[in-house]
Design a protein around this motif. Structure first.
Motif, short mmCIF file in Angstrom:
data_model
loop_
_atom_site.label_atom_id
_atom_site.label_comp_id
_atom_site.label_asym_id
_atom_site.label_seq_id
_atom_site.Cartn_x
_atom_site.Cartn_y
_atom_site.Cartn_z
N LEU A 296 0.83 -1.21 0.00
CA LEU A 296 0.00 0.00 0.00
C LEU A 296 0.86 1.26 0.00
CD1 LEU A 296 -2.79 -1.09 2.52
CD2 LEU A 296 -2.99 -0.87 0.03
N SER A 297 1.97 1.21 0.73
CA SER A 297 2.88 2.36 0.78
C SER A 297 3.49 2.64 -0.61
CB SER A 297 3.98 2.08 1.80
OG SER A 297 4.97 3.07 1.75
N LYS A 298 3.92 1.56 -1.28
CA LYS A 298 4.52 1.74 -2.62
C LYS A 298 3.49 2.19 -3.65
CE LYS A 298 8.69 -1.01 -2.83
NZ LYS A 298 9.47 -1.86 -3.73
N LEU A 299 2.27 1.65 -3.53
CA LEU A 299 1.20 2.05 -4.45
C LEU A 299 0.89 3.53 -4.30
CD1 LEU A 299 -0.94 1.13 -6.53
CD2 LEU A 299 -2.46 0.65 -4.61
N GLU A 300 0.81 3.99 -3.06
CA GLU A 300 0.54 5.41 -2.81
C GLU A 300 1.70 6.28 -3.27
OE1 GLU A 300 -0.86 8.40 0.80
OE2 GLU A 300 -0.08 6.41 1.28
N ALA A 301 2.93 5.81 -3.04
CA ALA A 301 4.12 6.60 -3.41
C ALA A 301 4.24 6.78 -4.92
CB ALA A 301 5.38 5.91 -2.87
N SER A 302 3.65 5.86 -5.67
CA SER A 302 3.72 5.97 -7.14
C SER A 302 2.86 7.14 -7.65
CB SER A 302 3.26 4.67 -7.81
OG SER A 302 1.84 4.55 -7.77
N SER A 303 1.80 7.50 -6.88
CA SER A 303 0.86 8.59 -7.24
C SER A 303 0.06 8.30 -8.51
CB SER A 303 1.59 9.93 -7.41
OG SER A 303 2.20 10.32 -6.22
N TRP A 304 0.09 7.05 -9.00
CA TRP A 304 -0.61 6.74 -10.26
C TRP A 304 -2.11 7.00 -10.14
CZ3 TRP A 304 1.14 5.71 -15.08
CH2 TRP A 304 0.21 5.25 -16.02
N GLN A 305 -2.71 6.50 -9.06
CA GLN A 305 -4.16 6.66 -8.90
C GLN A 305 -4.53 8.12 -8.72
OE1 GLN A 305 -4.78 3.70 -10.20
NE2 GLN A 305 -6.57 3.48 -8.88
N SER A 306 -3.63 8.91 -8.14
CA SER A 306 -3.88 10.36 -8.01
C SER A 306 -3.92 11.02 -9.37
CB SER A 306 -2.78 11.01 -7.15
OG SER A 306 -2.77 10.46 -5.86
N HIS A 307 -3.03 10.59 -10.28
CA HIS A 307 -3.03 11.13 -11.64
C HIS A 307 -4.35 10.78 -12.35
CE1 HIS A 307 1.04 12.22 -10.98
NE2 HIS A 307 1.57 11.05 -11.19
N VAL A 308 -4.78 9.52 -12.19
CA VAL A 308 -6.04 9.07 -12.80
C VAL A 308 -7.19 9.94 -12.30
CG1 VAL A 308 -7.73 7.17 -12.88
CG2 VAL A 308 -5.28 6.69 -13.22
N LYS A 309 -7.22 10.17 -10.98
CA LYS A 309 -8.30 10.97 -10.37
C LYS A 309 -8.29 12.41 -10.90
CE LYS A 309 -10.21 12.38 -5.90
NZ LYS A 309 -10.54 13.74 -6.34
N GLU A 310 -7.11 13.02 -10.98
CA GLU A 310 -7.01 14.41 -11.42
C GLU A 310 -7.44 14.56 -12.88
OE1 GLU A 310 -7.09 18.07 -10.81
OE2 GLU A 310 -6.28 16.91 -9.14
N ILE A 311 -7.03 13.61 -13.70
CA ILE A 311 -7.37 13.66 -15.13
C ILE A 311 -8.87 13.49 -15.32
CG2 ILE A 311 -7.11 12.41 -17.32
CD1 ILE A 311 -4.20 11.70 -16.23
N LEU A 312 -9.46 12.50 -14.64
CA LEU A 312 -10.91 12.29 -14.76
C LEU A 312 -11.70 13.47 -14.22
CD1 LEU A 312 -11.41 8.50 -13.88
CD2 LEU A 312 -12.06 9.64 -16.00
N THR A 313 -11.22 14.06 -13.13
CA THR A 313 -11.89 15.23 -12.55
C THR A 313 -11.92 16.39 -13.55
OG1 THR A 313 -11.16 14.60 -10.33
CG2 THR A 313 -11.85 16.88 -10.63
N THR A 314 -10.79 16.61 -14.23
CA THR A 314 -10.70 17.70 -15.20
C THR A 314 -11.58 17.43 -16.42
OG1 THR A 314 -8.41 18.02 -14.48
CG2 THR A 314 -9.08 19.19 -16.46
N ALA A 315 -11.62 16.16 -16.86
CA ALA A 315 -12.47 15.79 -18.00
C ALA A 315 -13.95 15.98 -17.64
CB ALA A 315 -12.21 14.35 -18.41
N CYS A 316 -14.32 15.61 -16.42
CA CYS A 316 -15.70 15.80 -15.96
C CYS A 316 -16.06 17.28 -15.90
CB CYS A 316 -15.90 15.16 -14.59
SG CYS A 316 -16.00 13.36 -14.61
N LEU A 317 -15.09 18.10 -15.49
CA LEU A 317 -15.31 19.55 -15.44
C LEU A 317 -15.60 20.09 -16.84
CD1 LEU A 317 -15.17 22.36 -14.03
CD2 LEU A 317 -12.71 22.33 -14.50
N ALA A 318 -14.78 19.68 -17.81
CA ALA A 318 -14.99 20.14 -19.20
C ALA A 318 -16.36 19.71 -19.71
CB ALA A 318 -13.88 19.59 -20.09
#
Length: 549
Positions: A296-318
């Motif tokens: 879980l620590s390594k998964l969080e440190a990668s920030s991959w899911q955070s990137h997915v969330k930010e991208i989807l949030t911006t697409a939803c905004l548009a």
């Protein structure tokens, strides 16, 4: 240069192959100009045919007089070859390294590949801008197809044909191109049929520290607004990053010059950080420690899911600005070839039901990624395992596919295609026998003469037998806008890519087959019910209404 010069040992017998979740195979290893092949005389064993272009990195290990080569692939697979003889092992390793890092594009496999299937539909002509414009013309007469970039001189990364407001002439476009990074002036990305609102995309304006202004640019983007309407500029950079860009000649649209537009800043990371994120995620997924805290620590440190969330949030905004606010949108970051395309393409998945069909999704990839100038050759040159110095590599397209998979998982009946189609596109973006993802832009593909010299991936995909394989059995056409949840609890790790080679898919495959069987059986029963209803209706008309006592 001849491939033979790079192949020091073309063939070795007695090589043992280890692959995830497959039996160990002993056989003959052969190296050709484009493939690493291991074949065995054992019955019921599957040969290995691995494109050199799919090899990301290799490691060598030696025990006594024999050695092993660990091959790490761009599709995140790892295989091991045990080779008898140290000299043979060193020669094979040296040849693989040379053949998998060829700089010359003309030596890549798509130029040598000859299809074994009959090409019924030439994929190079399947999604031409002229055809897409005909669909637009049937909905509105406010746009035109401009040839201002026909020789790629106005904007090197744009296609020859672009869709722009009807009232804006080519001279204006040329002036605007000098005011936008890389010449990427605002062009139409999507027209929302429901309310006539549009989404444009471009690169950053070159305002610089002096607040440079371009009245032609203001005229161009204002031409997309309806009378009395405001628009939104979605900048995929934080305000801090956008401010810093001014010192390098870039910048953002000033409110005083664009009073009808409201600027919103989001935080999608630049490509170099995305590559680091992928490397960390792959490392986490391959961790064999079996410690939950460590995973879980390594998964969080990668920030991959955070990137997915930010991208989807911006697409939803548009999508929200267009569909719910009834406003037009301009999307850009710095270059307009990465985060911008993530937002515009995902917003269309949300808004446009046709982009959720197999052909519609191909058209979206063609229009918003290939023709829009996403530099595939540069971004997909290395994957998660390469030890080489980064030269602009980044998993931007993989992030797009991951975001699509997140939406697909939340709306499993709204997509005509399933996960297998997304996996196919991921694999072919990084290594392929087809020419579709070669080059960095339309100008590169024209210069390399790819339509004349290579086969399109779409030519293969759009054959009946392949379409059947990629079709989602749960699909029911849904003409509505779909709004995905971007809550952290709703976003999962895409196991089909990142854990594909770390755990057996046997049970998932069996569950999928059972689901397909149930769906087919349900269809049979439904047909039987409809047939009995027709028979009953026929009997009633022949005998008159049934009398009830």
């Amino acid at each position: 240069m001849e491939f033979a010069e790079l192949i020091k040992t073309p063939r070795v017998d007695g090589v043992v192959l280890h692959r995830p979740f497959m039996p160990v195979v002993e056989g003959t290893l052969c190296l050709t100009g484009h493939h690493l092949i291991l074949s065995s005389r054992q019955d019921n064993t599957e040969e290995l045919w691995l494109l050199h272009g799919n090899i990301d990195a290799i490691e060598k290990r030696f025990v006594g007089s024999s050695g092993s080569i660990i091959v790490k692939c761009k599709d995140l697979r790892t295989i091991q070859l045990d080779i008898p003889g140290m000299e043979e092992c060193l020669n094979i390793a040296s040849s693989i390294e040379a053949l998998s890092t060829l700089d010359s594009v003309s030596l890549k496999y798509p130029f040598f590949y000859r299809p074994l299937f009959e090409v019924i539909e030439d994929g190079w002509n399947s999604f031409l801008p002229e055809e897409a414009f005909k669909d637009l013309e049937s909905m509105t007469d406010e746009w035109r197809l401009s040839e201002v970039n026909k020789d790629f001189s106005v904007c090197p990364s744009y296609p020859a044909l672009v869709t722009v407001p009807k009232d804006i002439d080519d001279d204006t476009l040329r002036k605007v191109s000098t005011f936008r990074h890389g010449g990427r002036f605002p062009v139409l990305s999507y027209y929302h049929k429901k309310n006539g609102m549009v989404m444009m995309r471009s690169s950053q304006p070159l305002t610089g520290t002096n607040g440079r202004r371009c009245k032609e640019d203001e005229k161009l983007i204002n031409a997309t607004l309806r009378a009395g309407k405001r628009g939104y500029i979605i900048d995929t950079r934080t305000i801090t990053v956008a401010q810093q860009a001014k010192a390098r000649g870039g910048g953002f649209e000033l409110e005083s010059n664009y009073p009808q537009w409201r600027r919103i800043h989001k935080a999608i990371e630049r490509h170099s950080l995305l590559q680091e994120s992928l490397i960390k995620l792959a490392e986490a997924c391959n961790d064999q420690s079996h410690s939950m805290d460590r995973w879980l620590s390594k998964l969080e440190a990668s920030s991959w899911q955070s990137h997915v969330k930010e991208i989807l949030t911006t697409a939803c905004l548009a999508a929200q600005c267009i569909d719910r606010e009834g406003a037009s949108v301009l999307v850009h970051g710095t270059e307009g070839t990465d985060s911008t395309l993530l937002v515009t393409s995902l917003a269309q998945i949300i808004l446009d039901p046709s982009s959720r069909t197999i052909r519609g999704f191909q058209a979206l990839v063609e229009r918003e990624w290939l023709q829009a100038g996403h530099p595939f050759q540069q971004r997909c040159a290395q994957s998660a395992h390469s030890n080489g110095k980064l030269r602009g590599e980044a998993p931007v397209f993989l992030l797009f596919l991951d975001c699509v998979w997140q939406i697909l998982r939340q709306f499993p009946c709204s997509f005509q295609f399933g996960e297998a189609f997304l996996l196919l596109l991921f694999e072919h973006a990084y290594a392929s026998q087809f020419g579709t993802f070669m080059g960095n832009c339309a100008a590169d593909r024209a210069k390399l003469k790819l339509p004349q010299k290579t086969v399109s991936l779409w030519s293969w995909v759009n054959r009946a037998e392949e379409l059947e394989r990629f079709t989602n059995p749960l699909y029911e056409p849904n003409g509505l806008v779909i709004w995905p949840s971007v809550a952290p609890q709703s976003l999962l790790l895409w196991e089909g890519v990142f854990l594909r080679w770390n755990r057996s898919s046997k049970w998932l495959d069996e569950a999928y087959d059972e689901m397909v069987h149930i769906i087919e059986y349900n269809k049979e029963l439904q047909n039987k019910v409809n047939s009995l209803r027709r028979q009953l209706a026929q009997l009633e008309t022949e005998d008159g209404p049934l009398q009830t006592p």
